[in-house]
Design an enzyme around this catalytic site. Structure first.
Site, PDB file in Angstrom:
ATOM      1  N   ASP A  44     -36.345  13.374 -14.194  1.00  0.00           N
ATOM      2  CA  ASP A  44     -37.466  12.500 -13.827  1.00  0.00           C
ATOM      3  C   ASP A  44     -38.216  13.092 -12.629  1.00  0.00           C
ATOM      4  OD1 ASP A  44     -35.575  11.923 -11.913  1.00  0.00           O
ATOM      5  OD2 ASP A  44     -35.682   9.740 -12.136  1.00  0.00           O
ATOM      6  N   SER A  45     -37.748  14.252 -12.150  1.00  0.00           N
ATOM      7  CA  SER A  45     -38.536  15.030 -11.178  1.00  0.00           C
ATOM      8  C   SER A  45     -39.880  15.405 -11.777  1.00  0.00           C
ATOM      9  CB  SER A  45     -37.776  16.297 -10.767  1.00  0.00           C
ATOM     10  OG  SER A  45     -37.337  17.015 -11.907  1.00  0.00           O
ATOM     11  N   ASP A  83     -33.251  12.493 -18.390  1.00  0.00           N
ATOM     12  CA  ASP A  83     -33.027  11.498 -17.338  1.00  0.00           C
ATOM     13  C   ASP A  83     -33.438  10.108 -17.790  1.00  0.00           C
ATOM     14  OD1 ASP A  83     -31.800  12.364 -15.039  1.00  0.00           O
ATOM     15  OD2 ASP A  83     -33.652  13.047 -14.078  1.00  0.00           O
ATOM     16  N   LYS A 113     -28.881  11.259 -18.529  1.00  0.00           N
ATOM     17  CA  LYS A 113     -28.350  11.273 -17.161  1.00  0.00           C
ATOM     18  C   LYS A 113     -28.843  10.022 -16.445  1.00  0.00           C
ATOM     19  CE  LYS A 113     -29.927  14.204 -13.791  1.00  0.00           C
ATOM     20  NZ  LYS A 113     -30.475  13.244 -12.821  1.00  0.00           N
ATOM     21  N   GLU A 115     -28.418   7.765 -12.495  1.00  0.00           N
ATOM     22  CA  GLU A 115     -28.027   7.884 -11.087  1.00  0.00           C
ATOM     23  C   GLU A 115     -27.152   6.704 -10.662  1.00  0.00           C
ATOM     24  OE1 GLU A 115     -31.528   8.360  -8.656  1.00  0.00           O
ATOM     25  OE2 GLU A 115     -32.214  10.107  -9.796  1.00  0.00           O
ATOM     26  N   GLU A 182     -25.964  15.842  -5.725  1.00  0.00           N
ATOM     27  CA  GLU A 182     -27.209  16.267  -5.069  1.00  0.00           C
ATOM     28  C   GLU A 182     -27.187  15.941  -3.575  1.00  0.00           C
ATOM     29  OE1 GLU A 182     -30.884  15.035  -6.932  1.00  0.00           O
ATOM     30  OE2 GLU A 182     -32.085  15.758  -5.249  1.00  0.00           O
TER      31      GLU A 182
HETATM   32  O1  KIV Z   1     -34.844  14.906 -11.890  1.00  0.00           O
HETATM   33  C1  KIV Z   1     -34.271  15.971 -11.632  1.00  0.00           C
HETATM   34  O2  KIV Z   1     -34.833  17.069 -11.712  1.00  0.00           O
HETATM   35  C2  KIV Z   1     -32.883  15.889 -11.211  1.00  0.00           C
HETATM   36  C3  KIV Z   1     -32.280  17.127 -10.623  1.00  0.00           C
HETATM   37  C4  KIV Z   1     -32.801  17.297  -9.249  1.00  0.00           C
HETATM   38  C5  KIV Z   1     -30.811  17.097 -10.672  1.00  0.00           C
HETATM   39  O3  KIV Z   1     -32.285  14.869 -11.315  1.00  0.00           O
END
Ligand code: KIV
Length: 278
Positions: A44-45, A83, A113, A115, A182
């Protein structure tokens, strides 16, 4: 060979390092895949590096599905992890299962993924019970920056480190097949890596993790809004791109592009006919 959850399990057993990079589109995913990466994370970056937000909070399920599906089309061998965006799983176990299902069915990911530590274990259990592999993500979890008061390294006190180790054990027990660590001290990451039976993938967590992940724009020098200390620039593609863009602008202006080699021809008779008419 296609990387799967078994690749991750075997890598941990054999002490082989796992590699992961982010990608958000077909062409980049294809390049990273062809380079031989184990896994591509549709992070989600993308909120930061693709959409230009200051944080990841505004990223939607539709964003993740759209970019996830593009990456999945480009990744032949890499395990594609997508994510779960902010508020797509925190709200309830039911929402978590429905949205994880959408990332698999519509985004065509191989895994999702999310969090959080102990507080998201019911979600991890329920998603994995549906046959969807889950990567957990603890430490400096960007979806919680408002609770942290900014992008701050986590787990620095003995109590905070102990909490992280307990979170790692809990998410592994709940069924996560890997854990992203992280923004935590390397000593804490090393302890977690030794303690849990599943591979740890570090970003700003030192070299003792079972694998590493980076945002590809960071490692290629393509994103300059901020460059965290843990980033190594493996190439300065940003400068190469800027120079190529400037060269293009100049060559269009001075008419050296397009050249004869870039043009399509036409039969001379047709050309003569056109000359007579216009
Ligand atoms: O969103 C992302 O790119 C991430 C990485 C920084 C692990 O969660």
């Amino acid at each position: 060979m296609k990387n799967t959850v078994l690749t991750f399990k075997q890598a941990k057993e054999n002490g082989e390092k796992l590699t992961m990079l982010t990608a958000y589109d077909y062409s980049t995913a294809k390049l990273i895949d062809e380079a031989g990466i184990n896994s591509i994370l549709v992070g989600d970056s993308l909120g930061n590096v693709i959409l230009g937000y200051e944080d990841t909070l505004s990223v939607t399920m539709e964003d993740m599905i759209h970019h996830g599906a593009a990456v999945a089309r480009g990744a032949k061998n890499a395990l594609v992890v997508i994510d779960m965006p902010f508020m797509s799983y925190q709200t309830s176990v039911y929402d978590a299962v429905v949205n994880a299902g959408r990332l698999m069915k519509e985004g065509r990911g191989d895994a999702v993924k999310l969090e959080g530590g102990m507080e998201v274990c019911p979600q991890i259990k329920a998603i994995t019970a549906c046959g969807i592999p889950v990567v957990a993500h603890i430490g400096l979890t960007p979806q919680s920056i408002n609770a942290f008061g900014g992008f701050k390294v986590q787990g620095k006190s003995a109590e905070a480190a102990r909490q992280l180790i307990e979170d790692a054990k809990a998410v592994a027990d709940a069924g996560a097949f890997a854990i992203v660590l992280e923004g935590i001290p390397s000593v804490v990451a090393a302890k977690i890596t030794k303690t849990v039976p599943v591979p740890t993938i570090g970003i700003g967590a030192g070299s003792e993790c079972d694998g590493q992940v980076l945002v590809y724009q960071d490692m290629l020098g393509m994103f300059s809004d901020y460059v965290p200390k843990f980033v190594k620039q493996f190439a300065n593609v940003g400068d190469i791109m800027k120079k190529a863009f400037a060269d293009y602008i100049k060559e269009v202006a001075d008419k050296s592009f397009p050249g004869k080699e870039n043009e399509y021809g036409i039969d001379p008779d047709v050309s003569d006919e056109l000359d007579r008419l216009y």
